[in-house]
Motif scaffolding. Structure first.
Motif, PDB file in Angstrom:
ATOM      1  N   LYS A 124      11.393  53.645  14.865  1.00 12.31           N
ATOM      2  CA  LYS A 124      10.994  53.803  16.264  1.00 12.31           C
ATOM      3  C   LYS A 124       9.488  54.054  16.343  1.00 12.31           C
ATOM      4  O   LYS A 124       8.892  54.627  15.434  1.00 12.31           O
ATOM      5  CB  LYS A 124      11.740  54.987  16.901  1.00 12.31           C
ATOM      6  CG  LYS A 124      13.254  54.941  16.748  1.00 12.31           C
ATOM      7  CD  LYS A 124      13.854  53.782  17.501  1.00 12.31           C
ATOM      8  CE  LYS A 124      15.382  53.809  17.396  1.00 12.31           C
ATOM      9  NZ  LYS A 124      16.011  52.640  18.083  1.00 12.31           N
ATOM     10  N   HIS A 125       8.911  53.615  17.444  1.00  5.93           N
ATOM     11  CA  HIS A 125       7.491  53.854  17.657  1.00  5.93           C
ATOM     12  C   HIS A 125       7.234  55.328  17.955  1.00  5.93           C
ATOM     13  O   HIS A 125       7.840  55.907  18.863  1.00  5.93           O
ATOM     14  CB  HIS A 125       6.970  52.995  18.808  1.00  5.93           C
ATOM     15  CG  HIS A 125       6.830  51.546  18.451  1.00  5.93           C
ATOM     16  ND1 HIS A 125       7.911  50.690  18.414  1.00  5.93           N
ATOM     17  CD2 HIS A 125       5.738  50.810  18.111  1.00  5.93           C
ATOM     18  CE1 HIS A 125       7.502  49.475  18.067  1.00  5.93           C
ATOM     19  NE2 HIS A 125       6.183  49.524  17.873  1.00  5.93           N
ATOM     20  N   THR A 126       6.368  55.920  17.157  1.00  2.00           N
ATOM     21  CA  THR A 126       5.925  57.291  17.376  1.00  2.00           C
ATOM     22  C   THR A 126       4.396  57.297  17.236  1.00  2.00           C
ATOM     23  O   THR A 126       3.792  56.300  16.823  1.00  2.00           O
ATOM     24  CB  THR A 126       6.536  58.263  16.355  1.00  2.00           C
ATOM     25  OG1 THR A 126       6.197  57.833  15.028  1.00  2.00           O
ATOM     26  CG2 THR A 126       8.051  58.311  16.502  1.00  2.00           C
ATOM     27  N   ARG A 127       3.796  58.406  17.595  1.00  4.46           N
ATOM     28  CA  ARG A 127       2.334  58.492  17.530  1.00  4.46           C
ATOM     29  C   ARG A 127       1.824  58.126  16.132  1.00  4.46           C
ATOM     30  O   ARG A 127       2.219  58.732  15.142  1.00  4.46           O
ATOM     31  CB  ARG A 127       1.890  59.901  17.902  1.00  4.46           C
ATOM     32  CG  ARG A 127       0.382  60.123  17.835  1.00  4.46           C
ATOM     33  CD  ARG A 127       0.026  61.504  18.363  1.00  4.46           C
ATOM     34  NE  ARG A 127      -1.347  61.887  18.040  1.00  4.46           N
ATOM     35  CZ  ARG A 127      -2.429  61.471  18.691  1.00  4.46           C
ATOM     36  NH1 ARG A 127      -2.301  60.656  19.728  1.00  4.46           N
ATOM     37  NH2 ARG A 127      -3.635  61.871  18.322  1.00  4.46           N
ATOM     38  N   PHE A 131       0.087  52.820  17.975  1.00  4.19           N
ATOM     39  CA  PHE A 131       0.722  53.447  19.133  1.00  4.19           C
ATOM     40  C   PHE A 131       0.266  54.891  19.281  1.00  4.19           C
ATOM     41  O   PHE A 131       0.211  55.650  18.319  1.00  4.19           O
ATOM     42  CB  PHE A 131       2.242  53.387  18.978  1.00  4.19           C
ATOM     43  CG  PHE A 131       2.990  53.961  20.145  1.00  4.19           C
ATOM     44  CD1 PHE A 131       3.035  53.299  21.352  1.00  4.19           C
ATOM     45  CD2 PHE A 131       3.646  55.184  20.029  1.00  4.19           C
ATOM     46  CE1 PHE A 131       3.724  53.833  22.435  1.00  4.19           C
ATOM     47  CE2 PHE A 131       4.338  55.721  21.103  1.00  4.19           C
ATOM     48  CZ  PHE A 131       4.370  55.042  22.313  1.00  4.19           C
ATOM     49  N   LEU A 132      -0.068  55.280  20.504  1.00  3.00           N
ATOM     50  CA  LEU A 132      -0.479  56.656  20.795  1.00  3.00           C
ATOM     51  C   LEU A 132       0.479  57.377  21.729  1.00  3.00           C
ATOM     52  O   LEU A 132       0.621  58.590  21.675  1.00  3.00           O
ATOM     53  CB  LEU A 132      -1.859  56.683  21.467  1.00  3.00           C
ATOM     54  CG  LEU A 132      -3.071  56.202  20.708  1.00  3.00           C
ATOM     55  CD1 LEU A 132      -3.339  54.743  20.990  1.00  3.00           C
ATOM     56  CD2 LEU A 132      -4.282  57.025  21.092  1.00  3.00           C
ATOM     57  N   GLY A 133       1.076  56.615  22.639  1.00  6.01           N
ATOM     58  CA  GLY A 133       1.733  57.205  23.786  1.00  6.01           C
ATOM     59  C   GLY A 133       2.986  57.995  23.485  1.00  6.01           C
ATOM     60  O   GLY A 133       3.545  57.915  22.384  1.00  6.01           O
ATOM     61  N   PRO A 134       3.461  58.727  24.439  1.00  6.33           N
ATOM     62  CA  PRO A 134       4.701  59.490  24.278  1.00  6.33           C
ATOM     63  C   PRO A 134       5.913  58.567  24.181  1.00  6.33           C
ATOM     64  O   PRO A 134       5.849  57.379  24.504  1.00  6.33           O
ATOM     65  CB  PRO A 134       4.753  60.335  25.565  1.00  6.33           C
ATOM     66  CG  PRO A 134       3.922  59.587  26.558  1.00  6.33           C
ATOM     67  CD  PRO A 134       2.843  58.913  25.763  1.00  6.33           C
TER      68      PRO A 134
END
Length: 239
Positions: free
Chosen positions: A158-161, A186-189
């Motif tokens: 999953k995309h995490t910071r 990726f940076l976002g929440p």
């Protein structure tokens, strides 16, 4: 007689001073010329060019076989991305072997050098690997202009910071193949990941330099999310 002797001595004094002045001026000119030559030699430093002649052009037909073999011969997993704001260190995952091998290949072929972080979205992503210079499409044409990478989504990440993912071709891409030359961090929440998870291959993560990523993400940009001032990058293998 004394007056004549005084005039003679004064004449000899001026000749001596003039000779010393000329000698001093000649030394200064020689010094200037030496400095000029040294600078000129330092500027004639040729940029190291990648050796790509023995590699075939990558196509959709040979991409899997080529990257599989290249990955075996080039097992590196750590890369440094340098910008004027600082360095970003990335670790590549071994369970996305095609994406890892492709990224290492592009780094070693100097593709990323003098491309940009060309898309910045605060609290979401920064994307790199493109530019508006003539050199970028020329590099792509030489390496393989139209190939795509098969998706590697089986690991269920999953995309995490700080995750690093491949950009994706939207048009007629039901197999979620990756555009090979661009990547995003990726940076976002987590609430912004619903359309990313399971659609974009995550092939690495930032291990150091997220403060640099944050800085780049907040740069002023135009309506197309392109930074108003180009953010050049270079990339090198760490290990």
């Amino acid at each position: 007689m004394k007056a004549l002797l005084s005039v003679l001595l004064l004449f000899l004094f001026f000749i001596s001073c003039e000779d010393k002045q000329k000698t001093s001026e000649e030394k200064v000119e020689v010094l200037k010329e030496t400095v000029k030559d040294t600078v000129a030699k330092e500027e004639v430093v040729k940029e190291e060019k990648p050796q790509t002649a023995h590699y075939p052009e990558i196509t959709n037909e040979n991409v899997v076989s080529f990257l599989t073999e290249y990955g075996k011969e080039n097992p590196e997993t750590k890369v440094k991305i340098s910008t004027r704001f600082g360095d970003i260190f990335i670790e590549l995952y071994k369970d996305t072997p095609l994406h890892r091998a492709n990224f290492i290949y592009l780094v070693k072929q100097k593709y990323f050098d003098n491309t940009f972080f060309h898309r910045v979205v605060p609290d979401f992503i920064i994307q790199a690997g493109n530019s508006d210079t003539k050199a970028t499409p020329m590099k792509r044409k030489k390496l393989g202009f139209s190939y795509l990478l098969p998706a590697e989504l089986e690991n269920g990440r999953k995309h995490t910071r700080g995750t690093v993912s491949g950009a994706k071709e939207y048009r007629e891409n039901p197999d979620k193949q990756t555009a090979p030359y661009e990547f995003f961090i990726f940076l976002g929440p987590d609430k912004y990941t619903s359309h990313l998870n399971g659609n974009y291959t995550i092939f690495g993560r930032v291990t150091q330099g997220m403060d640099v990523v944050d800085t780049i993400s907040k740069l002023p940009q135009d309506d197309g999310e392109w930074p108003l001032q180009n953010v050049f990058i270079t990339a090198e293998i760490v290990e």
